[in-house]
Enzyme design. Structure first.
Site, PDB file in Angstrom:
ATOM      1  N   GLY A  18     145.799  91.867 132.231  1.00  0.00           N
ATOM      2  CA  GLY A  18     144.918  92.613 132.001  1.00  0.00           C
ATOM      3  C   GLY A  18     145.192  94.243 131.973  1.00  0.00           C
ATOM      4  CB  CYS A  19     143.582  97.379 132.076  1.00  0.00           C
ATOM      5  SG  CYS A  19     144.584  99.681 132.302  1.00  0.00           S
ATOM      6  CG  PHE A  20     149.814  98.554 130.991  1.00  0.00           C
ATOM      7  CD1 PHE A  20     149.307  99.913 131.320  1.00  0.00           C
ATOM      8  CD2 PHE A  20     150.751  98.717 130.287  1.00  0.00           C
ATOM      9  CE1 PHE A  20     149.038 100.727 130.286  1.00  0.00           C
ATOM     10  CE2 PHE A  20     150.907  99.458 129.035  1.00  0.00           C
ATOM     11  CZ  PHE A  20     150.078 100.487 128.907  1.00  0.00           C
TER      12      PHE A  20
END
Length: 184
Positions: A18-20
């Site tokens: 997902g979002c880093f």
């Protein structure tokens, strides 16, 4: 007295979950993590920027590349943390973040990492820790494109950002309670 650094015990792994910003923020708090760098991996383009990756045009995933000291934290422990930080049953998304850039993928840097990643996925699947099947891919690491400077330590530098407040902060709070013994 200075601490001896054994560079032979330094290893690298690259994780997409997902979002880093979430993955990087958590791993920056973990003992044995030397560095956690946000970036991009796994696409077809010869270049990757945030704008291109978010548009879904390159096939890259948002990733965090970890440098770690295997004498302090094992690869297995890193993967256990990784699977607690995101939902590995969601295909090409994490919550409201939708697209292949938010996929769950482990990019392995050698045969031992690949073998262990596949073993852990099999164990998690057998134990039925999730209601749905694991969709996390295991792939050989390819070219890593470092994310833009403003993405590095994003949560630390932007704690008031709405996304950070709504998504990153609650995940980090849960993570810190679960892995308190592993924190710096």
């Amino acid at each position: 007295m200075t601490e001896q650094v054994n560079e032979k015990s330094h290893q690298k792994t690259t994780l997409a979950g997902g979002c880093f910003w979430c993955i990087e923020s958590a791993f920056n708090c973990v003992n044995g993590i030397i560095s956690a760098t946000s970036g991009y991996m796994g696409g077809q383009s010869d270049n990757a920027s945030y704008k291109q990756v978010c548009a879904g045009d390159t096939g890259h995933a948002e990733v965090v590349q970890l440098q770690f000291d295997s004498q302090v934290i094992s690869y297995r422990e890193i993967l256990e943390i990784f699977f607690s930080l995101h939902n590995p049953t969601q295909l090409n998304r994490q919550g409201n973040d939708i697209g292949s850039q938010y996929r769950s993928e482990i990019f392995t840097h050698d045969a031992q990492q690949e073998e262990l990643a596949l073993q852990i996925i099999a164990e998690i699947s057998q134990e039925q820790l999730f209601d749905d099947p694991i969709v996390t891919k295991v792939s050989p690491a390819v070219i890593f494109y470092c994310g833009e400077d403003y993405h590095q330590e994003y949560f630390k530098n932007n704690p008031e950002n709405q996304y950070c407040q709504a998504v990153v902060s609650p995940k980090l709070a849960k993570f810190r309670k679960t892995f308190v013994a592993k924190l710096k």
